[in-house]
Design a protein around this motif. Structure first.
Motif, PDB file in Angstrom:
ATOM      1  N   MET A  73      -1.399   3.535   2.882  1.00 31.62           N
ATOM      2  CA  MET A  73      -0.763   3.619   1.561  1.00 31.62           C
ATOM      3  C   MET A  73      -0.411   5.063   1.222  1.00 31.62           C
ATOM      4  O   MET A  73       0.661   5.322   0.668  1.00 31.62           O
ATOM      5  CB  MET A  73      -1.666   3.003   0.488  1.00 31.62           C
ATOM      6  CG  MET A  73      -1.782   1.491   0.584  1.00 31.62           C
ATOM      7  SD  MET A  73      -0.199   0.600   0.528  1.00 31.62           S
ATOM      8  CE  MET A  73       0.428   1.064  -1.084  1.00 31.62           C
ATOM      9  N   HIS A  90       0.199  -4.975  -2.038  1.00 31.40           N
ATOM     10  CA  HIS A  90       0.371  -3.523  -2.134  1.00 31.40           C
ATOM     11  C   HIS A  90       1.716  -3.051  -1.596  1.00 31.40           C
ATOM     12  O   HIS A  90       2.221  -2.028  -2.035  1.00 31.40           O
ATOM     13  CB  HIS A  90      -0.739  -2.804  -1.371  1.00 31.40           C
ATOM     14  CG  HIS A  90      -2.085  -2.970  -1.983  1.00 31.40           C
ATOM     15  ND1 HIS A  90      -2.509  -2.245  -3.071  1.00 31.40           N
ATOM     16  CD2 HIS A  90      -3.118  -3.795  -1.666  1.00 31.40           C
ATOM     17  CE1 HIS A  90      -3.738  -2.605  -3.385  1.00 31.40           C
ATOM     18  NE2 HIS A  90      -4.123  -3.551  -2.558  1.00 31.40           N
ATOM     19  N   ALA A 123      -1.397   3.246  -9.209  1.00 34.83           N
ATOM     20  CA  ALA A 123      -2.414   3.090  -8.169  1.00 34.83           C
ATOM     21  C   ALA A 123      -3.523   4.122  -8.340  1.00 34.83           C
ATOM     22  O   ALA A 123      -4.704   3.810  -8.176  1.00 34.83           O
ATOM     23  CB  ALA A 123      -1.776   3.221  -6.787  1.00 34.83           C
TER      24      ALA A 123
END
Length: 96
Positions: free
Chosen positions: A17, A56, A77
């Motif tokens: 991520m 996500h 986030a």
């Protein structure tokens, strides 16, 4: 109806991520290039599919490649991660 939160991320999922957030979007090969001590290419692809299943990431086709983008903006986030950290280590109290 309360907002459903995505499941927590593993260490490798957080690495993926971070790379996707830093680039704005990324292919599995680009993520692999950006990872320290990377697993195999197929493992990265599998983790990115899992991140998509968890809500996500999303993807679009660019010829034969999948280009992944984050679903949640980075600021949201970060807030979610910080709240979880405070809850876990400080019993939900920011002053602590």
């Amino acid at each position: 109806m309360p907002e459903k939160k995505p499941p927590p991320l593993s260490r490798r999922e957080r690495q993926i991520m971070e790379i996707v957030y830093a680039r704005g979007s990324a292919t599995a090969a680009e993520v692999l290039d950006g990872m320290p001590d990377p697993p195999s290419y197929s493992a990265v692809r599998a983790m990115m599919r899992i991140l998509e299943d968890k809500g996500h990431l999303t993807h679009r086709h660019d010829g034969p490649r999948y280009v992944y983008s984050p679903v949640v903006p980075r600021t949201a986030a970060r807030q979610s991660a910080l709240k979880q950290l405070v809850k876990t280590f400080f019993d939900g109290s920011a002053p602590q």
